[in-house]
Structures are given as C-alpha cells and as structure tokens.
Design a protein around this motif. Structure first.
Motif, PDB file in Angstrom:
ATOM      1  N   UNK A 139      40.182  48.207  44.413  1.00  0.00           N
ATOM      2  CA  UNK A 139      39.492  47.609  43.276  1.00  0.00           C
ATOM      3  C   UNK A 139      38.044  47.327  43.709  1.00  0.00           C
ATOM      4  N   UNK A 140      37.141  47.120  42.762  1.00  0.00           N
ATOM      5  CA  UNK A 140      35.768  46.751  43.152  1.00  0.00           C
ATOM      6  C   UNK A 140      35.733  45.490  44.019  1.00  0.00           C
ATOM      7  N   UNK A 141      36.650  44.546  43.749  1.00  0.00           N
ATOM      8  CA  UNK A 141      36.694  43.317  44.547  1.00  0.00           C
ATOM      9  C   UNK A 141      37.139  43.589  45.980  1.00  0.00           C
ATOM     10  N   UNK A 142      38.101  44.502  46.150  1.00  0.00           N
ATOM     11  CA  UNK A 142      38.541  44.853  47.503  1.00  0.00           C
ATOM     12  C   UNK A 142      37.418  45.542  48.266  1.00  0.00           C
ATOM     13  N   UNK A 143      36.657  46.393  47.612  1.00  0.00           N
ATOM     14  CA  UNK A 143      35.532  47.053  48.272  1.00  0.00           C
ATOM     15  C   UNK A 143      34.477  46.029  48.678  1.00  0.00           C
ATOM     16  N   UNK A 144      34.210  45.061  47.802  1.00  0.00           N
ATOM     17  CA  UNK A 144      33.265  43.984  48.120  1.00  0.00           C
ATOM     18  C   UNK A 144      33.729  43.232  49.367  1.00  0.00           C
ATOM     19  N   UNK A 145      35.029  42.897  49.416  1.00  0.00           N
ATOM     20  CA  UNK A 145      35.571  42.172  50.565  1.00  0.00           C
ATOM     21  C   UNK A 145      35.508  43.012  51.839  1.00  0.00           C
ATOM     22  N   UNK A 146      35.819  44.301  51.735  1.00  0.00           N
ATOM     23  CA  UNK A 146      35.748  45.187  52.901  1.00  0.00           C
ATOM     24  C   UNK A 146      34.324  45.255  53.424  1.00  0.00           C
ATOM     25  N   UNK A 147      33.379  45.410  52.529  1.00  0.00           N
ATOM     26  CA  UNK A 147      31.980  45.479  52.934  1.00  0.00           C
ATOM     27  C   UNK A 147      31.558  44.205  53.670  1.00  0.00           C
ATOM     28  N   UNK A 148      31.959  43.052  53.159  1.00  0.00           N
ATOM     29  CA  UNK A 148      31.624  41.783  53.812  1.00  0.00           C
ATOM     30  C   UNK A 148      32.338  41.650  55.152  1.00  0.00           C
ATOM     31  N   UNK A 149      33.600  42.077  55.212  1.00  0.00           N
ATOM     32  CA  UNK A 149      34.403  41.912  56.424  1.00  0.00           C
ATOM     33  C   UNK A 149      33.858  42.706  57.607  1.00  0.00           C
ATOM     34  N   UNK A 150      33.190  43.803  57.346  1.00  0.00           N
ATOM     35  CA  UNK A 150      32.661  44.621  58.439  1.00  0.00           C
ATOM     36  C   UNK A 150      31.615  43.883  59.273  1.00  0.00           C
ATOM     37  N   UNK A 151      31.031  42.827  58.725  1.00  0.00           N
ATOM     38  CA  UNK A 151      29.967  42.107  59.420  1.00  0.00           C
ATOM     39  C   UNK A 151      30.318  40.656  59.725  1.00  0.00           C
ATOM     40  N   UNK A 152      31.616  40.324  59.717  1.00  0.00           N
ATOM     41  CA  UNK A 152      32.021  38.940  59.952  1.00  0.00           C
ATOM     42  C   UNK A 152      32.920  38.846  61.183  1.00  0.00           C
ATOM     43  N   UNK A 153      32.942  37.669  61.818  1.00  0.00           N
ATOM     44  CA  UNK A 153      33.833  37.478  62.965  1.00  0.00           C
ATOM     45  C   UNK A 153      35.283  37.323  62.505  1.00  0.00           C
ATOM     46  N   UNK A 154      36.183  37.332  63.465  1.00  0.00           N
ATOM     47  CA  UNK A 154      37.609  37.156  63.185  1.00  0.00           C
ATOM     48  C   UNK A 154      37.848  35.874  62.407  1.00  0.00           C
ATOM     49  N   UNK A 155      38.769  35.922  61.441  1.00  0.00           N
ATOM     50  CA  UNK A 155      39.081  34.738  60.644  1.00  0.00           C
ATOM     51  C   UNK A 155      39.676  35.135  59.309  1.00  0.00           C
ATOM     52  N   UNK A 156      39.913  34.161  58.467  1.00  0.00           N
ATOM     53  CA  UNK A 156      40.430  34.378  57.116  1.00  0.00           C
ATOM     54  C   UNK A 156      39.378  33.871  56.147  1.00  0.00           C
ATOM     55  N   UNK A 157      39.028  34.688  55.169  1.00  0.00           N
ATOM     56  CA  UNK A 157      37.939  34.361  54.261  1.00  0.00           C
ATOM     57  C   UNK A 157      38.346  34.626  52.819  1.00  0.00           C
ATOM     58  N   UNK A 158      37.692  33.942  51.895  1.00  0.00           N
ATOM     59  CA  UNK A 158      37.817  34.234  50.475  1.00  0.00           C
ATOM     60  C   UNK A 158      36.415  34.194  49.890  1.00  0.00           C
ATOM     61  N   UNK A 159      35.964  35.339  49.401  1.00  0.00           N
ATOM     62  CA  UNK A 159      34.640  35.399  48.785  1.00  0.00           C
ATOM     63  C   UNK A 159      34.764  34.927  47.344  1.00  0.00           C
ATOM     64  N   UNK A 160      33.790  34.200  46.908  1.00  0.00           N
ATOM     65  CA  UNK A 160      33.783  33.705  45.525  1.00  0.00           C
ATOM     66  C   UNK A 160      32.587  34.258  44.796  1.00  0.00           C
ATOM     67  N   UNK A 161      32.798  34.531  43.541  1.00  0.00           N
ATOM     68  CA  UNK A 161      31.694  34.982  42.706  1.00  0.00           C
ATOM     69  C   UNK A 161      30.716  33.831  42.523  1.00  0.00           C
ATOM     70  N   UNK A 162      29.422  34.149  42.516  1.00  0.00           N
ATOM     71  CA  UNK A 162      28.455  33.082  42.238  1.00  0.00           C
ATOM     72  C   UNK A 162      28.684  32.576  40.822  1.00  0.00           C
ATOM     73  N   UNK A 163      28.615  31.264  40.662  1.00  0.00           N
ATOM     74  CA  UNK A 163      28.811  30.703  39.324  1.00  0.00           C
ATOM     75  C   UNK A 163      27.520  30.858  38.535  1.00  0.00           C
ATOM     76  N   UNK A 164      27.663  31.366  37.334  1.00  0.00           N
ATOM     77  CA  UNK A 164      26.507  31.551  36.469  1.00  0.00           C
ATOM     78  C   UNK A 164      26.289  30.312  35.610  1.00  0.00           C
ATOM     79  N   UNK A 165      25.089  29.894  35.519  1.00  0.00           N
ATOM     80  CA  UNK A 165      24.796  28.722  34.708  1.00  0.00           C
ATOM     81  C   UNK A 165      24.119  29.126  33.422  1.00  0.00           C
ATOM     82  N   UNK A 166      24.368  28.392  32.364  1.00  0.00           N
ATOM     83  CA  UNK A 166      23.651  28.649  31.124  1.00  0.00           C
ATOM     84  C   UNK A 166      23.193  27.351  30.511  1.00  0.00           C
TER      85      UNK A 166
END
Length: 81
Positions: A54-81
């Motif tokens: 999914x696009x979200x899995x690709x986003x996570x994979x891209x981020x994971x390639x540059x991070x140290x060992x661990x467990x992470x959860x990426x969050x979408x930036x909250x949009x304000x209006x």
C-alpha cells in the motif's frame, strides 16, 4: 542503474544490478495510485515473484531504511483549518 518510464496508469521503475558478480535479476516497480508492486524473476524456479504494498507501507519502508533498530509508527501530519 535504473530507468523510469511513465505509462498511462503507472510509473514503472526498473532497477538493474550493476554491482559485482554474481548479479541479481532486474527489479521492476510499478507505482499505481492505489498500490505499488515489486517484481523480480527467479531463475531457480523460473517464476516471477510479486510483492504488493500500500502507499502507507511504502512510506514506512522508505522511512525504515534510515532509522535505527526499534519499533515505530509514523503518523500523518494533522491538517489544521
């Protein structure tokens, strides 16, 4: 080495192994609006293998390639209006 082609419904990226022998088969990535597929031919089994992300899995994979060992959860930036 890689190539990029823009088709009607997808962007196609082909990764060619130009490193030291033994070389791996080409990897072909199809980027559609709803998913990304990654394909590679396996000469041992004479089969093409496909992974669908999914696009979200690709986003996570891209981020994971540059991070140290661990467990992470990426969050979408909250949009304000």
């Amino acid at each position: 080495m890689f190539s990029i082609e823009h088709d009607f419904d997808a962007t196609v990226i082909t990764l060619v192994d130009d490193g030291a022998a033994p070389l791996q088969e080409d990897v072909v990535i199809h980027s559609f609006a709803e998913c990304i597929t990654i394909e590679q031919y396996d000469p041992r089994t004479d089969r093409m293998h496909k992974i669908t992300l999914s696009p979200e899995q690709l986003r996570d994979l891209s981020a994971a390639l540059n991070m140290p060992e661990g467990v992470y959860q990426l969050r979408r930036p909250s949009g304000g209006s």
